[in-house]
Design a protein around this motif. Structure first.
Motif, PDB file in Angstrom:
ATOM      1  N   LEU A  54       0.778  -4.201  21.750  1.00  0.00           N
ATOM      2  CA  LEU A  54      -0.405  -4.501  20.928  1.00  0.00           C
ATOM      3  C   LEU A  54       0.159  -5.643  19.849  1.00  0.00           C
ATOM      4  O   LEU A  54      -0.585  -5.743  18.879  1.00  0.00           O
ATOM      5  CB  LEU A  54      -0.780  -3.209  20.088  1.00  0.00           C
ATOM      6  N   LYS A  64      -7.761  -3.148  22.747  1.00  0.00           N
ATOM      7  CA  LYS A  64      -7.627  -4.617  22.417  1.00  0.00           C
ATOM      8  C   LYS A  64      -9.051  -5.413  22.653  1.00  0.00           C
ATOM      9  O   LYS A  64      -9.594  -6.030  21.756  1.00  0.00           O
ATOM     10  CB  LYS A  64      -6.645  -5.311  23.205  1.00  0.00           C
ATOM     11  N   THR A 118      -1.864  -8.264  17.703  1.00  0.00           N
ATOM     12  CA  THR A 118      -3.259  -7.782  17.485  1.00  0.00           C
ATOM     13  C   THR A 118      -3.430  -7.168  16.328  1.00  0.00           C
ATOM     14  O   THR A 118      -2.403  -6.678  15.546  1.00  0.00           O
ATOM     15  CB  THR A 118      -3.804  -6.790  18.684  1.00  0.00           C
ATOM     16  N   ASN A 147     -11.287  -4.185  19.709  1.00  0.00           N
ATOM     17  CA  ASN A 147     -10.801  -4.462  18.327  1.00  0.00           C
ATOM     18  C   ASN A 147     -10.912  -2.819  17.701  1.00  0.00           C
ATOM     19  O   ASN A 147     -11.223  -2.688  16.333  1.00  0.00           O
ATOM     20  CB  ASN A 147     -11.315  -5.392  17.527  1.00  0.00           C
TER      21      ASN A 147
END
Length: 217
Positions: free
Chosen positions: A51, A30, A54, A33
């Motif tokens: 997740l 996270k 995201t 990225n």
């Protein structure tokens, strides 16, 4: 390299990985990225929930690490992973059958798994375990994977005698051209190694050293 983070499947497949370890790689993915977290099937549902919302995918392995499960078991693994929220699957080719020259059987096995993934709009990568293949076999296996319909051919499980090499990627690229993509996995521990794999033709990297690649560890 710009957007290097988006080439990385942040990987933790160790059998002793704990829930705390899974939490850590999810958090790291996270924060950076990364393209995905790559985890064992047991953890897919758990990671997928973390997740949500995201850009990080939840990926898992099928028939791992030997490729010697029956086709029915591999397909069942795909369907369970889909139910648990997987985005992409990395399946191990039946290496023994390939080296036996039973290419029709290998192709049928892979097609069943790839078709199961595609039926649920999931991307499929195939691990050919380059460490166990000759140069000629690497090219032949890569061609077989392209013909079976996968989106990626992948070098290694990380559980054999070695991981990816630049030479492996060059051979794979020579075999498949631009028909499918290449994932280099195992042995990518630094930004320099990552960029060498990408320069050779890889567009995805499987590594447990994502933070080192990004210069953050």
């Amino acid at each position: 390299m710009e957007n290097l983070n988006r080439t990385i499947d942040h990987t933790l497949l160790a059998p002793e990985a704990t829930q705390t370890d899974i939490d850590r790689i999810v958090r790291e993915a996270k924060e950076n990225n990364f393209r995905s977290v790559m985890i064992n099937p047991y953890w897919v549902a758990y990671a997928h929930k973390q997740l949500a919302d995201t850009d990080v995918n939840t990926d898992t392995v099928i028939g791992f690490p030997l490729g010697a499960n029956t086709t029915a078991i591999k397909v069942a693994e795909v369907l369970q992973a889909v139910q648990d929220g997987v985005d992409e699957i990395d399946v191990v080719m039946n290496i023994g059958e390939f080296k036996s020259g039973h290419l029709d059987a290998v192709t049928a096995d892979l097609k069943a798994v790839i078709d199961a993934a595609h039926a649920h709009h999931k991307l499929a990568k195939v691990i050919i375990e380059t460490a166990l293949l000759s140069d000629e076999e690497i090219m032949q296996a890569s061609e077989l994977v392209a013909n079976a319909g996968a989106e990626f051919v992948k070098t290694s499980t990380g559980f054999s005698t070695r991981g990816a090499s630049v030479k492996d990627v060059v051979l794979m690229k020579k075999a498949v051209g631009d028909r499918i993509k290449i994932k280099a996995s195992g042995g990518v521990h630094s930004k320099e190694e990552a960029e060498a794999m990408i320069d050779a033709g890889a567009s995805r990297l499987g590594t447990s050293s994502g933070l080192k690649v990004m210069g953050k560890a």
